[in-house]
Motif scaffolding. Structure first.
Motif, PDB file in Angstrom:
ATOM      1  N   LEU A  74      -3.590   8.593   0.778  1.00  0.00           N
ATOM      2  CA  LEU A  74      -3.549   7.803   2.408  1.00  0.00           C
ATOM      3  C   LEU A  74      -3.064   6.137   2.228  1.00  0.00           C
ATOM      4  O   LEU A  74      -2.370   5.911   3.519  1.00  0.00           O
ATOM      5  N   LEU A  75      -2.987   5.330   1.623  1.00  0.00           N
ATOM      6  CA  LEU A  75      -2.863   4.289   2.253  1.00  0.00           C
ATOM      7  C   LEU A  75      -1.231   3.656   1.382  1.00  0.00           C
ATOM      8  O   LEU A  75      -0.836   3.210   2.214  1.00  0.00           O
ATOM      9  N   ASP A  76      -1.265   4.854   0.977  1.00  0.00           N
ATOM     10  CA  ASP A  76       0.381   4.247   0.130  1.00  0.00           C
ATOM     11  C   ASP A  76       1.106   5.819   0.664  1.00  0.00           C
ATOM     12  O   ASP A  76       2.633   5.160   0.691  1.00  0.00           O
ATOM     13  N   VAL A  77       1.124   6.874   0.314  1.00  0.00           N
ATOM     14  CA  VAL A  77       2.020   8.481   0.759  1.00  0.00           C
ATOM     15  C   VAL A  77       1.444   8.960   1.563  1.00  0.00           C
ATOM     16  O   VAL A  77       1.855  10.160   1.462  1.00  0.00           O
ATOM     17  N   ASP A  91      -1.227   1.418   4.540  1.00  0.00           N
ATOM     18  CA  ASP A  91      -1.389   0.089   4.237  1.00  0.00           C
ATOM     19  C   ASP A  91       0.358  -0.109   4.658  1.00  0.00           C
ATOM     20  O   ASP A  91       0.140  -1.690   5.052  1.00  0.00           O
ATOM     21  N   GLY A  92       1.170   0.116   4.576  1.00  0.00           N
ATOM     22  CA  GLY A  92       2.696  -0.196   4.860  1.00  0.00           C
ATOM     23  C   GLY A  92       2.213  -0.259   6.534  1.00  0.00           C
ATOM     24  O   GLY A  92       3.145  -1.297   7.442  1.00  0.00           O
ATOM     25  N   LEU A  93       1.185  -0.013   7.857  1.00  0.00           N
ATOM     26  CA  LEU A  93       0.980   0.475   8.782  1.00  0.00           C
ATOM     27  C   LEU A  93       0.507  -0.557   9.359  1.00  0.00           C
ATOM     28  O   LEU A  93       0.512  -1.349   9.911  1.00  0.00           O
ATOM     29  N   PRO A 143       6.386 -11.290   6.587  1.00  0.00           N
ATOM     30  CA  PRO A 143       7.058 -10.361   7.286  1.00  0.00           C
ATOM     31  C   PRO A 143       7.986  -9.579   6.874  1.00  0.00           C
ATOM     32  O   PRO A 143       8.834 -10.574   6.420  1.00  0.00           O
ATOM     33  N   PHE A 144       8.131  -8.560   7.497  1.00  0.00           N
ATOM     34  CA  PHE A 144       9.476  -7.657   6.926  1.00  0.00           C
ATOM     35  C   PHE A 144       9.341  -7.589   5.553  1.00  0.00           C
ATOM     36  O   PHE A 144       9.473  -5.603   5.581  1.00  0.00           O
ATOM     37  N   VAL A 145       9.582  -8.818   4.749  1.00  0.00           N
ATOM     38  CA  VAL A 145       9.625  -8.163   3.357  1.00  0.00           C
ATOM     39  C   VAL A 145       8.792  -7.100   2.741  1.00  0.00           C
ATOM     40  O   VAL A 145       8.829  -7.092   2.127  1.00  0.00           O
ATOM     41  N   GLY A 146       7.485  -8.431   3.036  1.00  0.00           N
ATOM     42  CA  GLY A 146       6.307  -7.863   2.191  1.00  0.00           C
ATOM     43  C   GLY A 146       6.142  -6.470   2.758  1.00  0.00           C
ATOM     44  O   GLY A 146       5.183  -5.286   2.249  1.00  0.00           O
ATOM     45  N   ASP A 147       6.025  -5.647   4.592  1.00  0.00           N
ATOM     46  CA  ASP A 147       5.853  -4.562   3.871  1.00  0.00           C
ATOM     47  C   ASP A 147       6.895  -3.717   3.405  1.00  0.00           C
ATOM     48  O   ASP A 147       6.375  -2.357   2.946  1.00  0.00           O
TER      49      ASP A 147
END
Length: 173
Positions: A74-77, A91-93, A143-147
């Motif tokens: 759920l967190l990653d894929v 996690d990305g959201l 920011p952004f790169v980390g996402d």
């Protein structure tokens, strides 16, 4: 005949007045299982079925690992970018929320490591898992790169896969 409601003498729990449903209709205590004797807190109980699973009983080792796998997925894929094969998770959201989102997802990732330790993972496995969480958390703050990094690195899936590999090598008792 008027539209006024006439209430009978039936009283709700502990004589506190009539029991009214969401539509404004009076419900008699007998219909709720009070038996007209007043409510003493014992009329409500949870029936989990004959031999049904009790959600409050301890989980088996396999159930705990399955829960960790489900949370890491759920967190990653959990989702796919439409038209591509790129997978991302919450996690990305959540990481899109500056600082707070990264703190939340790092805390969840640390909980996964704690669960791995509770399952008996040795220090070198948990140290590697903590390293993955640290990298994910540190780069995720940018920011952004980390996402984008969160989407590609998938620290939680890596950690649970590492735990599963270690567990599979352990003798069954």
């Amino acid at each position: 005949m008027s539209n006024e409601r006439v209430f009978t003498k039936s009283r709700g729990p502990a004589g506190q007045g009539p029991i009214i449903d969401q539509d404004g209709h009076e419900i008699r205590p007998e219909e709720l299982g009070f038996g007209g004797k007043g409510f003493n807190g014992q009329a409500f109980r949870f029936d989990l079925g004959q031999g049904g699973a009790n959600p409050f009983q301890p989980l088996t080792r396999e159930q705990r690992v399955a829960r960790l796998e489900a949370i890491s997925q759920l967190l990653d894929v959990a989702f796919v970018v439409p038209g591509t094969k790129i997978r991302y998770g919450i996690d990305g959201l959540i990481g899109l929320i500056p600082v707070v989102g990264d703190i939340i997802t790092t805390a969840i990732s640390l909980w996964l490591v704690r669960e791995a330790r509770a399952l008996g993972a040795p220090w070198h496995i948990t140290a590697r898992m903590l390293g993955n969480v640290a990298i994910d958390g540190a780069v995720g703050i940018v920011p952004f790169v980390g996402d984008a990094f969160d989407v590609m690195f998938r620290a939680n899936v890596r950690n649970v896969k590492m735990l599963r590999t270690w567990l599979d090598k352990q003798p069954r008792l």
